[in-house]
Scaffold this motif. Sequence first.
Motif, PDB file in Angstrom:
ATOM      1  N   ALA A 117       0.837  -1.204   0.000  1.00  0.00           N
ATOM      2  CA  ALA A 117       0.000   0.000   0.000  1.00  0.00           C
ATOM      3  C   ALA A 117       0.871   1.253   0.000  1.00  0.00           C
ATOM      4  O   ALA A 117       1.923   1.293   0.622  1.00  0.00           O
ATOM      5  CB  ALA A 117      -0.891  -0.003   1.228  1.00  0.00           C
ATOM      6  N   SER A 118       0.414   2.279  -0.720  1.00  0.00           N
ATOM      7  CA  SER A 118       1.134   3.555  -0.696  1.00  0.00           C
ATOM      8  C   SER A 118       0.185   4.711  -1.015  1.00  0.00           C
ATOM      9  O   SER A 118      -0.821   4.541  -1.698  1.00  0.00           O
ATOM     10  CB  SER A 118       2.285   3.549  -1.702  1.00  0.00           C
ATOM     11  N   ILE A 119       0.542   5.862  -0.488  1.00  0.00           N
ATOM     12  CA  ILE A 119      -0.127   7.123  -0.813  1.00  0.00           C
ATOM     13  C   ILE A 119       0.975   8.070  -1.251  1.00  0.00           C
ATOM     14  O   ILE A 119       1.940   8.290  -0.512  1.00  0.00           O
ATOM     15  CB  ILE A 119      -0.876   7.717   0.391  1.00  0.00           C
ATOM     16  N   THR A 120       0.836   8.615  -2.464  1.00  0.00           N
ATOM     17  CA  THR A 120       1.843   9.520  -3.009  1.00  0.00           C
ATOM     18  C   THR A 120       1.213  10.872  -3.271  1.00  0.00           C
ATOM     19  O   THR A 120       0.146  10.960  -3.883  1.00  0.00           O
ATOM     20  CB  THR A 120       2.427   8.964  -4.329  1.00  0.00           C
ATOM     21  N   LEU A 121       1.886  11.933  -2.796  1.00  0.00           N
ATOM     22  CA  LEU A 121       1.477  13.307  -3.073  1.00  0.00           C
ATOM     23  C   LEU A 121       2.558  13.911  -3.956  1.00  0.00           C
ATOM     24  O   LEU A 121       3.738  13.858  -3.599  1.00  0.00           O
ATOM     25  CB  LEU A 121       1.369  14.109  -1.770  1.00  0.00           C
ATOM     26  N   THR A 122       2.171  14.476  -5.105  1.00  0.00           N
ATOM     27  CA  THR A 122       3.166  15.037  -6.022  1.00  0.00           C
ATOM     28  C   THR A 122       3.094  16.556  -6.047  1.00  0.00           C
ATOM     29  O   THR A 122       2.084  17.155  -5.666  1.00  0.00           O
ATOM     30  CB  THR A 122       2.985  14.519  -7.463  1.00  0.00           C
ATOM     31  N   ARG A 123       4.168  17.149  -6.542  1.00  0.00           N
ATOM     32  CA  ARG A 123       4.245  18.601  -6.666  1.00  0.00           C
ATOM     33  C   ARG A 123       3.154  19.136  -7.604  1.00  0.00           C
ATOM     34  O   ARG A 123       2.657  20.240  -7.429  1.00  0.00           O
ATOM     35  CB  ARG A 123       5.626  18.971  -7.213  1.00  0.00           C
ATOM     36  N   ALA A 124       2.757  18.325  -8.592  1.00  0.00           N
ATOM     37  CA  ALA A 124       1.743  18.744  -9.557  1.00  0.00           C
ATOM     38  C   ALA A 124       0.329  18.709  -8.981  1.00  0.00           C
ATOM     39  O   ALA A 124      -0.624  19.070  -9.660  1.00  0.00           O
ATOM     40  CB  ALA A 124       1.814  17.859 -10.797  1.00  0.00           C
ATOM     41  N   GLY A 125       0.160  18.245  -7.737  1.00  0.00           N
ATOM     42  CA  GLY A 125      -1.153  18.216  -7.118  1.00  0.00           C
ATOM     43  C   GLY A 125      -1.847  16.871  -7.202  1.00  0.00           C
ATOM     44  O   GLY A 125      -3.016  16.753  -6.848  1.00  0.00           O
ATOM     45  N   LYS A 126      -1.163  15.841  -7.677  1.00  0.00           N
ATOM     46  CA  LYS A 126      -1.766  14.513  -7.773  1.00  0.00           C
ATOM     47  C   LYS A 126      -1.696  13.813  -6.422  1.00  0.00           C
ATOM     48  O   LYS A 126      -0.703  13.914  -5.717  1.00  0.00           O
ATOM     49  CB  LYS A 126      -1.052  13.649  -8.809  1.00  0.00           C
ATOM     50  N   VAL A 127      -2.766  13.077  -6.105  1.00  0.00           N
ATOM     51  CA  VAL A 127      -2.805  12.199  -4.945  1.00  0.00           C
ATOM     52  C   VAL A 127      -3.042  10.804  -5.491  1.00  0.00           C
ATOM     53  O   VAL A 127      -4.080  10.540  -6.101  1.00  0.00           O
ATOM     54  CB  VAL A 127      -3.931  12.587  -3.959  1.00  0.00           C
ATOM     55  N   ILE A 128      -2.070   9.923  -5.320  1.00  0.00           N
ATOM     56  CA  ILE A 128      -2.162   8.576  -5.877  1.00  0.00           C
ATOM     57  C   ILE A 128      -2.239   7.591  -4.720  1.00  0.00           C
ATOM     58  O   ILE A 128      -1.327   7.527  -3.894  1.00  0.00           O
ATOM     59  CB  ILE A 128      -0.939   8.261  -6.767  1.00  0.00           C
ATOM     60  N   ILE A 129      -3.343   6.848  -4.662  1.00  0.00           N
ATOM     61  CA  ILE A 129      -3.541   5.850  -3.611  1.00  0.00           C
ATOM     62  C   ILE A 129      -3.509   4.491  -4.281  1.00  0.00           C
ATOM     63  O   ILE A 129      -4.278   4.223  -5.194  1.00  0.00           O
ATOM     64  CB  ILE A 129      -4.890   6.062  -2.886  1.00  0.00           C
ATOM     65  N   GLN A 130      -2.594   3.620  -3.823  1.00  0.00           N
ATOM     66  CA  GLN A 130      -2.465   2.286  -4.401  1.00  0.00           C
ATOM     67  C   GLN A 130      -2.477   1.253  -3.292  1.00  0.00           C
ATOM     68  O   GLN A 130      -1.960   1.492  -2.211  1.00  0.00           O
ATOM     69  CB  GLN A 130      -1.155   2.157  -5.180  1.00  0.00           C
ATOM     70  N   GLY A 131      -3.088   0.097  -3.582  1.00  0.00           N
ATOM     71  CA  GLY A 131      -3.088  -0.983  -2.609  1.00  0.00           C
ATOM     72  C   GLY A 131      -3.784  -2.209  -3.158  1.00  0.00           C
ATOM     73  O   GLY A 131      -4.490  -2.150  -4.162  1.00  0.00           O
ATOM     74  N   ALA A 132      -3.601  -3.327  -2.479  1.00  0.00           N
ATOM     75  CA  ALA A 132      -4.259  -4.569  -2.881  1.00  0.00           C
ATOM     76  C   ALA A 132      -5.750  -4.508  -2.566  1.00  0.00           C
ATOM     77  O   ALA A 132      -6.558  -5.172  -3.204  1.00  0.00           O
ATOM     78  CB  ALA A 132      -3.608  -5.751  -2.161  1.00  0.00           C
TER      79      ALA A 132
END
Length: 152
Positions: A117-132
């Motif tokens: 599982a991961s939550i990524t916040l990017t400089r461009a404003g994207k929030v990416i939530i990944q997990g099984a």
Amino acid sequence: MTVEYHLPAASTATPARVDGVVIGVLLDVPSADAPVVAFPGCPGEIGLAARTTTPLSREDIGAQVALMFEAGDPARPLVIGRIQRLLATAIPAVAHMDGERLEFTAEREIVLRCGKASITLTRAGKVIIQGAYLSSRSSGVNRIKGGSVQIN
């Protein structure tokens, strides 16, 4: 690992007393409490065992260290610190905590990761939530709002 060190040339006479800080090289860390160092005017052929005020590990071998000498005796070096090499262009990540809120700040992105599982916040404003498995629950309104919303 074989590492070759070159120290500045020093006179052949061993100084009777060394005052102030001398920059030397960490040659070995055979045990945590006895690092081996070399420095200009070092009386040992292959360095001297020293005492230390700072934790050192085998990864520090080859690094420059700041030395002082017990009672000014060049045969009794004391490592007072490792010379740090900070990257001038690196902007450190910052965490602010006041007991009520925890805020992380970074230049490019922040990633929280645990297993798959991961939550990524990017400089461009994207929030990416990944997990099984992803679960979203709410006792109130669970709102999904965006310029466009895609499901499946």
